[in-house]
Structure formats: C-alpha cells, structure tokens
Design an enzyme around this catalytic site. Structure first.
Site, mmCIF file in Angstrom:
data_model
loop_
_atom_site.group_PDB
_atom_site.id
_atom_site.type_symbol
_atom_site.label_atom_id
_atom_site.label_comp_id
_atom_site.label_asym_id
_atom_site.label_seq_id
_atom_site.Cartn_x
_atom_site.Cartn_y
_atom_site.Cartn_z
ATOM 1 N N LYS A 80 0.859 -1.187 0.000
ATOM 2 C CA LYS A 80 0.000 0.000 0.000
ATOM 3 C C LYS A 80 0.894 1.235 0.000
ATOM 4 O O LYS A 80 1.979 1.222 0.584
ATOM 5 C CB LYS A 80 -0.876 0.005 1.257
ATOM 6 C CG LYS A 80 -2.075 0.908 1.169
ATOM 7 C CD LYS A 80 -3.263 0.198 0.548
ATOM 8 C CE LYS A 80 -4.474 1.127 0.480
ATOM 9 N NZ LYS A 80 -5.668 0.412 0.016
ATOM 10 N N GLY A 181 -19.796 7.417 5.068
ATOM 11 C CA GLY A 181 -18.868 7.706 3.980
ATOM 12 C C GLY A 181 -19.527 7.442 2.648
ATOM 13 O O GLY A 181 -19.903 6.315 2.336
ATOM 14 N N GLY A 183 -18.387 8.275 -0.581
ATOM 15 C CA GLY A 183 -17.491 8.530 -1.712
ATOM 16 C C GLY A 183 -17.730 7.525 -2.818
ATOM 17 O O GLY A 183 -18.852 7.043 -3.033
ATOM 18 N N VAL A 185 -17.092 4.361 -3.183
ATOM 19 C CA VAL A 185 -17.695 3.077 -2.819
ATOM 20 C C VAL A 185 -19.031 3.273 -2.094
ATOM 21 O O VAL A 185 -20.042 2.677 -2.471
ATOM 22 C CB VAL A 185 -16.740 2.237 -1.935
ATOM 23 C CG1 VAL A 185 -17.374 0.885 -1.638
ATOM 24 C CG2 VAL A 185 -15.395 2.048 -2.607
HETATM 25 P P1 NAI Z 1 -13.515 8.132 -1.174
HETATM 26 O O1 NAI Z 1 -12.384 9.037 -0.855
HETATM 27 O O2 NAI Z 1 -14.116 8.173 -2.524
HETATM 28 O O3 NAI Z 1 -14.700 8.361 -0.122
HETATM 29 C C1 NAI Z 1 -14.535 8.387 1.251
HETATM 30 C C2 NAI Z 1 -15.684 9.246 1.804
HETATM 31 O O4 NAI Z 1 -15.690 9.164 3.224
HETATM 32 C C3 NAI Z 1 -15.558 10.728 1.448
HETATM 33 O O5 NAI Z 1 -16.779 11.191 0.921
HETATM 34 C C4 NAI Z 1 -15.249 11.403 2.789
HETATM 35 O O6 NAI Z 1 -15.743 12.719 2.877
HETATM 36 C C5 NAI Z 1 -15.954 10.465 3.739
HETATM 37 N N1 NAI Z 1 -15.504 10.503 5.121
HETATM 38 C C6 NAI Z 1 -14.218 10.581 5.610
HETATM 39 N N2 NAI Z 1 -14.240 10.558 6.961
HETATM 40 C C7 NAI Z 1 -15.550 10.449 7.332
HETATM 41 C C8 NAI Z 1 -16.221 10.355 8.575
HETATM 42 N N3 NAI Z 1 -15.550 10.380 9.734
HETATM 43 N N4 NAI Z 1 -17.570 10.238 8.584
HETATM 44 C C9 NAI Z 1 -18.272 10.213 7.425
HETATM 45 N N5 NAI Z 1 -17.687 10.309 6.205
HETATM 46 C C10 NAI Z 1 -16.346 10.411 6.161
HETATM 47 O O7 NAI Z 1 -13.021 6.661 -0.794
HETATM 48 P P2 NAI Z 1 -13.568 5.285 -1.332
HETATM 49 O O8 NAI Z 1 -12.760 4.864 -2.486
HETATM 50 O O9 NAI Z 1 -15.033 5.334 -1.411
HETATM 51 O O10 NAI Z 1 -13.134 4.288 -0.143
HETATM 52 C C11 NAI Z 1 -13.883 4.206 1.055
HETATM 53 C C12 NAI Z 1 -13.263 3.148 1.958
HETATM 54 O O11 NAI Z 1 -13.263 1.883 1.302
HETATM 55 C C13 NAI Z 1 -11.809 3.406 2.333
HETATM 56 O O12 NAI Z 1 -11.535 2.935 3.645
HETATM 57 C C14 NAI Z 1 -11.026 2.559 1.333
HETATM 58 O O13 NAI Z 1 -9.740 2.195 1.796
HETATM 59 C C15 NAI Z 1 -11.934 1.363 1.237
HETATM 60 N N6 NAI Z 1 -11.784 0.625 0.004
HETATM 61 C C16 NAI Z 1 -11.945 1.248 -1.202
HETATM 62 C C17 NAI Z 1 -11.812 0.516 -2.374
HETATM 63 C C18 NAI Z 1 -12.073 1.128 -3.717
HETATM 64 O O14 NAI Z 1 -12.215 0.371 -4.682
HETATM 65 N N7 NAI Z 1 -12.152 2.445 -3.838
HETATM 66 C C19 NAI Z 1 -11.421 -0.899 -2.356
HETATM 67 C C20 NAI Z 1 -11.350 -1.462 -1.025
HETATM 68 C C21 NAI Z 1 -11.486 -0.706 0.098
#
Ligand code: NAI
Length: 355
Positions: A80, A181, A183, A185
């Site tokens: 990572k 969250g 974002g 996903v």
């Molecule tokens: P992203 O950056 O697109 O979205 C994350 C969202 O969480 C953002 O909208 C942010 O404002 C929000 N956020 C951050 N802290 C917060 C809190 N305390 N309370 C509420 N919302 C909060 O990230 P993504 O790609 O959606 O990933 C989300 C999670 O899934 C991460 O932990 C990532 O490591 C994990 N993940 C993502 C994968 C992917 O394909 N993108 C694959 C496997 C795991």
C-alpha cells in the site's frame, strides 16, 4: 519512532520513503508480503497529522492487502502507498508523476491503483512514467477502470450473505442500513441498496455530498459522529478505518456490520468484542475485495469484465465459509479470516523457498 518499533509493523518485507522537493511529494510505500506475487494495493492521498500516523496507516493497510489478496485467490501479495497531502495545493499532475517515478523505482515489486483521495486521472499520470499501475481503463472485453463500483458490488453481495446468515433471508428490502462515507464506494453501495428497497441512513463529513446522496436515495441524514451509534439493522462503514473500538462498540445498535472501509477494527481484540455483543462482523478485507479483483485482472491482462464479475460473485461464498467456521468454533469472524489468510500466505512462502 523507528519503523521496526511501530506497533503496526508485522514483519513487512520492506518499507520505502520518498521525498521529491520539486513536486512536494512525500510518500511511503509499504510492502507487506510478496509470497503470492507482486505486492498490489491502492494509493491513499490524505492529510496526516504526523508522518508517524502515515507510516502506521501504510503498515496496517499493506498487511490488510496481503490478507485480502490471499482470500480473493489472487496471485498478488500485499502493499500500500500513502501520499501525505502537502499543506499548499500542489500541481496534481506533477505530484502524481513524481509518485509514479517512486513506484517505478521499485521495479514491479509494488503495483499501485486508486484508494481514498485518488482517482482514475491520477493513475493516468502515474501510467505516463511506470507500467506498474492499474485501475486505468476497462471495456466490455477487458476488466479494469475505477475499482470503486466493483468494490461496492462485492460489499452489497456480501451484505446480503451476512444478513441471510443472521436472519435467514437475504432480502434487503425494508432493512435499515446506515452508511458512513459516501465517496466512490459508499455512494455506489447506496445506489445498489436503494434499488433493492433498503432504508438508508447516511453520513459524510462533506455536507454537500451527504445532502446530495440523501436526496438521490431518499435517505435519512445523520451527523457524521453519530452515525456509528444510530439504530439500524446493518452498519456499513465506508469511510476510514479504526471506527470499531472498545468505546464505539459499546454504543452500536445494529445486528450486522458489513462495509468497505479498510481496517475497521482499531485492534485485533475488537473482533472478539463484537462477537461478545452478538454483532455479526463481516471482515472488511473479505467483503471489499471487488476493486482489487478488477485491478489485478486488469494488470495481469488476464480477464474480461464478465470474469471479474464472476470472481466478485464468489466473495459471499468465502464470507459464508468464515461465518460458519466462526459460529461453529465460537471464535470471532476476524480471527478466523486472519488465520485463513495467514495460512495461505505461509503456504505460498514455503513453496517459494522450496520448503
Ligand atoms: P472516497 O475518498 O471516494 O470516499 C470516502 C468518503 O468518506 C468521502 O466522501 C469522505 O468525505 C468520507 N468521510 C471521511 N471521513 C468520514 C467520517 N468520519 N464520517 C463520514 N464520512 C467520512 O473513498 P472510497 O474509495 O469510497 O473508499 C472508502 C473506503 O473503502 C476506504 O476505507 C477505502 O480504503 C476502502 N476501500 C476502497 C476501495 C475502492 O475500490 N475504492 C477498495 C477497497 C477498500
């Protein structure tokens, strides 16, 4: 604190620190294991209060990738990258080109892709300077592109399996799901759940995003710091890690936890705390493997979208095996998953060294 003394250090094969004055890049790439193949895992672009916290994140996340890739049956190890967000807004293309050079210097030991804070355009900049990158583009014949919707799909299928295990039915219509969250996903997961008729409660630290999602999917809005203790049927952590710890577990009012966020458990004992409270925890790295499955097939050039989808559809089977084994042995689901992954990696390491 030295890397070896960091509590998250777990016999990682190597940890690399990069600084590039011109672009402002400060990055850490942690390679946990290459026993199963080159270390694959996304790149997180995030603000860290200290470089120690960034190191801890890289160490924990890379170990999780080793376990995730092993249980998803991918020929990849675990690694990572984290890029420490600079104070002043950098030129993004220059920053990611510098990051790409860092990845390239590892000569294929580590394969990068998107994670929190990075997107397909960033990986395109990376791809201009290295071939050790994935998550760029897919089409009907080749798996690939943004991994987030694939991750969401896998989490959705796993959630149905976990709900079936807990209640006897995998139908999510009318089931209350709290999503933390929204974002790449979390947002896509809300879409899938809404389509099935689940009742959504959502929160994001971005108010705009939270309101937009609530409007789009007729969801109830919760405050970000209250979502975890909201009364619901299922909690889906889809923001950052460490949200399940001794204090927060006491306040949970759900039956099942199944979400995309990596490292949801703050400590390994938290899995047992959840079990003791009678809450079914679907281990994060088991259910969120959809993205890396797509990224790995894209990188290896060995699969179509249909094949990626078929492999993602096996995630519930792996989860069921873990849930059944945990129930039969009175062990936490996270301990069972860790154990299975460790066995798989140890067997590969033994084969590699001819033992
Ligand atoms: P992203 O950056 O697109 O979205 C994350 C969202 O969480 C953002 O909208 C942010 O404002 C929000 N956020 C951050 N802290 C917060 C809190 N305390 N309370 C509420 N919302 C909060 O990230 P993504 O790609 O959606 O990933 C989300 C999670 O899934 C991460 O932990 C990532 O490591 C994990 N993940 C993502 C994968 C992917 O394909 N993108 C694959 C496997 C795991």
């Amino acid at each position: 604190m030295a890397t070896f003394d960091n509590p998250a250090f777990d016999a990682h094969e190597s940890v690399h620190f990069f600084a590039d004055h011109a672009s402002g890049l400060r990055a850490i790439i942690a390679i946990h294991s290459t026993a199963l193949g080159p270390a694959a895992g996304g790149c997180r672009y995030w603000h860290y209060d200290s470089s120690e916290l960034a190191l801890t994140d890289a160490l924990r996340l890379s170990r999780g990738m080793s376990y995730k890739n092993a249980l998803a049956d991918l020929p990849m190890g675990g690694g990572k990258a984290v890029i420490l967000k600079p104070g002043a807004t950098p030129d993004r293309a220059t920053l990611f080109a510098a990051y790409g050079r860092a990845v390239n210097s590892l000569a294929g030991q580590y394969i990068t892709a998107e994670d929190v804070g990075t997107r397909v355009e960033d990986m395109r900049e990376v791809a201009k300077v290295t071939r050790y990158v994935s998550g760029l583009a897919g089409d009907a014949t080749r798996a690939g592109g943004d991994p987030s919707p694939k991750t969401a799909y896998g989490v959705y299928l796993a959630m149905k399996e976990a709900w079936r295990f807990a209640t006897g039915s995998d139908a999510l219509a009318g089931v209350r799901v709290a999503v933390q969250g929204l974002g790449g996903v979390g947002g896509a997961l809300c879409g899938l759940l809404h389509r099935e008729g689940a009742r959504l409660i959502v929160a994001d630290i971005s108010e705009t995003r939270a309101r937009q999602t609530a409007r789009e999917y007729s969801a109830l809005l919760a405050e970000p710091d209250e979502l975890i203790s909201t009364e619901a049927d299922i909690l889906a952590p889809c923001a950052l890690g460490g949200v399940l710890h001794a204090r927060s577990i006491e306040t949970l009012r759900v039956r099942v936890i199944c979400g995309a966020a990596n490292n949801q458990l703050a400590n390994s004992e938290d899995g047992e705390r959840l079990r003791a409270r009678g809450i079914l925890y679907a281990p994060d790295y088991v259910v969120n493997a959809g993205g890396i499955i797509s990224v790995a097939l894209e990188y290896l050039g060995s699969g179509s979208e249909a094949e990626a989808q078929a492999r993602i559809e096996k995630i519930p089977l792996t989860l069921r095996r873990i849930l059944e084994s945990a129930a039969a042995s009175g062990t936490s689901t996270s301990d069972i998953a860790d154990h299975l992954a460790q066995e798989c990696i140890a067997a590969a390491a033994a084969r590699r060294s001819g033992r």
